[in-house]
Design a protein around this motif. Structure first.
Motif, PDB file in Angstrom:
ATOM      1  N   GLU A   8       2.327   6.084  -7.295  1.00 46.23           N
ATOM      2  CA  GLU A   8       1.244   6.896  -7.867  1.00 46.23           C
ATOM      3  C   GLU A   8       1.604   8.379  -7.799  1.00 46.23           C
ATOM      4  N   GLU A   9       2.176   8.800  -6.672  1.00 45.92           N
ATOM      5  CA  GLU A   9       2.607  10.202  -6.535  1.00 45.92           C
ATOM      6  C   GLU A   9       3.651  10.554  -7.595  1.00 45.92           C
ATOM      7  N   SER A  26       0.836  -1.222   0.000  1.00 46.20           N
ATOM      8  CA  SER A  26       0.000   0.000   0.000  1.00 46.20           C
ATOM      9  C   SER A  26       0.859   1.255   0.000  1.00 46.20           C
ATOM     10  N   ASP A  86       1.296   3.961  -3.142  1.00 48.38           N
ATOM     11  CA  ASP A  86       1.031   5.395  -2.966  1.00 48.38           C
ATOM     12  C   ASP A  86       2.183   6.236  -3.511  1.00 48.38           C
ATOM     13  N   LYS A  87       3.408   5.828  -3.194  1.00 50.97           N
ATOM     14  CA  LYS A  87       4.582   6.573  -3.661  1.00 50.97           C
ATOM     15  C   LYS A  87       4.726   6.498  -5.179  1.00 50.97           C
TER      16      LYS A  87
END
Length: 466
Positions: free
Chosen positions: A425-426, A418, A422-423
């Motif tokens: 996607e950023e 997870s 997130d990283k």
């Protein structure tokens, strides 16, 4: 103007049960009253010796006013091998009481071969169906729980362990229980699971004849429970006699039921977009992005160095840092980073209080398993991972201990995936924004250049040529 009649408040009533050796004269032979549940009443009823029965034994229901206990309505429901409901319509205190309705439904369910005298009201019929449905669900739950307990032991044998880790990688947000159940029923081959309705909403349909994969699903329900009334500070409210004031509160009970899910291979229909990241093998840019994400996610510094000996990496408990052997392939670098990150997350003294209680072998099993799951999720080649040693490691351990280890591996892998997602996607959004900005800047530069370039006229045609 006519006044609107005010409805009388519903009286609080208590429901209890009686058991009589003689249904016609309760004072002849055994008589039990103030029994709390149908189950207790049925147990007493069934223990009355047949040779002592001067008449048919009976199980009765009693509904009393809570404030005036002497105001009682009662009737015998079970008489011998009969369910007698002929008087029910004449006793509204019982007929209209939901707890009493449910109790009568329980009695009907407990005696499937009994002869029913009188008409069973619709509300009670519905409750009988609810009880039967719950009993069926309970049987299914026991069956699948028993399989799960055996599955925890079996999963550490042969290739079953790797199959479970594959499921953890593909479905990281499923509970460990459901991951084990899916692995057991599909041999670890399932890649994406949804309910029948879930697939339908995605434009896909379960193929005819396909058998569902049984898993647990939450099935919470609420009950009314009498509890101490609390004030704003959370302290019990007391009455004039110093006794705690009681109030009825709605309490949610966490429960589970067995449901069917289906793998995408069991369905047809609309194409599903690829979920997750592409294969990382040979894609330098993707490795760079992943390593950058790992560095950001990790709570301690990651650095490269020339490590003496054969070690590919290590986590330093004293210096609180991760070291990775320099000069390795990108794939091996990522694998090593994940392995050491798992050690830091699960076995660092400052993070886990009881880290020292685990054996070195247990720590290696957990770290290697977490690294495998995360690598699988991101498409990194895992063909060189071998877990043949887990059979020996798990031998002699209790089921709960093994399950705790699996839960630890599942939680760590899921949290890492997870955070990394997130990283990534950023970074992807930042890259896209930068790309759009670059295109706009180039267009602006082009316009500025065009504005400064003198325009030449084609005398023959009058056309402009930049």
């Amino acid at each position: 103007m006519a006044e609107t009649p005010t409805a009388e408040p519903t009286k609080a009533r208590t429901v209890s049960f009686t058991v009589a050796e003689c249904s016609e004269f309760h004072n002849m032979g055994e008589f039990h009253e103030n029994i709390a549940t149908v189950k207790e009443a049925m147990e007493i009823f069934e223990k009355i010796p047949p040779e002592r029965m001067s008449d048919s034994p009976a199980v009765g229901i009693r509904v009393a006013d809570k404030e005036n206990p002497e105001q009682v309505a009662e009737m015998d429901v079970i008489v011998g091998n009969h369910i007698d409901l002929q008087l029910l319509e004449y006793i509204p205190e019982i007929a209209e009481n939901k707890a009493a309705q449910f109790a009568i439904a329980e009695m009907i369910h407990a005696m499937p071969d009994a002869t029913i005298c009188g008409e069973v009201p619709e509300e009670i019929q519905k409750k009988v169906l609810v009880i039967e449905s719950k009993e069926k669900q309970a049987a299914q739950l026991k069956e699948i729980t028993d399989k799960l307990e055996q599955g925890v032991q079996d999963v550490f044998q042969s290739d079953s362990y790797k199959e479970l880790l594959n499921i953890m990688a593909r479905m990281p947000h499923y509970s460990i229980n459901n991951q084990i159940l899916i692995a057991m029923q599909t041999g670890g081959q399932a890649t994406m699971c949804q309910s029948f309705t879930g697939w339908k909403q995605m434009g896909r349909y379960v193929k005819s004849g396909e058998k569902g994969i049984k898993i647990f699903a939450p099935a919470p329900y609420t009950i009314q429970k009498e509890m101490d009334k609390l004030d704003a500070q959370g302290k019990p409210v007391l009455d004039s006699d110093g006794e705690p004031v009681k109030e009825t509160q709605e309490v949610t009970v966490n429960a589970f039921k067995v449901v069917n899910t289906f793998d995408i291979s069991q369905t047809d229909g609309k194409e599903i977009p690829t979920i997750g990241v592409d294969e990382l093998s040979g894609d330098v840019d993707r490795f760079a992005a992943l390593m950058a994400a790992l560095t950001e996610v990790c709570s301690v510094p990651i650095a490269f160095e020339d490590i003496p000996g054969d070690a590919k990496g290590y986590y330093s408990q004293t210096e609180k840092r991760i070291a990775i052997q320099e000069g390795m392939s990108e794939v091996q670098t990522v694998k090593t980073a994940l392995h050491e990150m798992a050690h830091q997350k699960l076995h660092a003294k400052e993070v886990v209080a009881k880290a020292d209680d685990k054996s070195r072998r247990s720590k290696e099993v957990e770290a290697e398993s977490v690294a495998f799951v995360v690598c699988q999720h991101y498409g990194i080649d895992t063909s060189d991972y071998s877990f043949g040693y887990v059979a020996g490691w798990s031998a002699g351990k209790e089921t709960q201990e093994l399950k705790t280890s699996l839960q630890t591996i599942r939680d760590a892998a899921s949290q890492m995936i997870s955070a990394i997602d997130d990283k990534l996607e950023e970074r992807a959004k930042t890259k896209e924004t930068t790309k759009k900005k670059s295109v706009k800047e180039k267009l602006a530069e082009g316009k500025e250049k065009a504005a400064k370039t003198p325009v030449k006229r084609n005398k023959a045609k009058g056309a402009e040529i930049a």
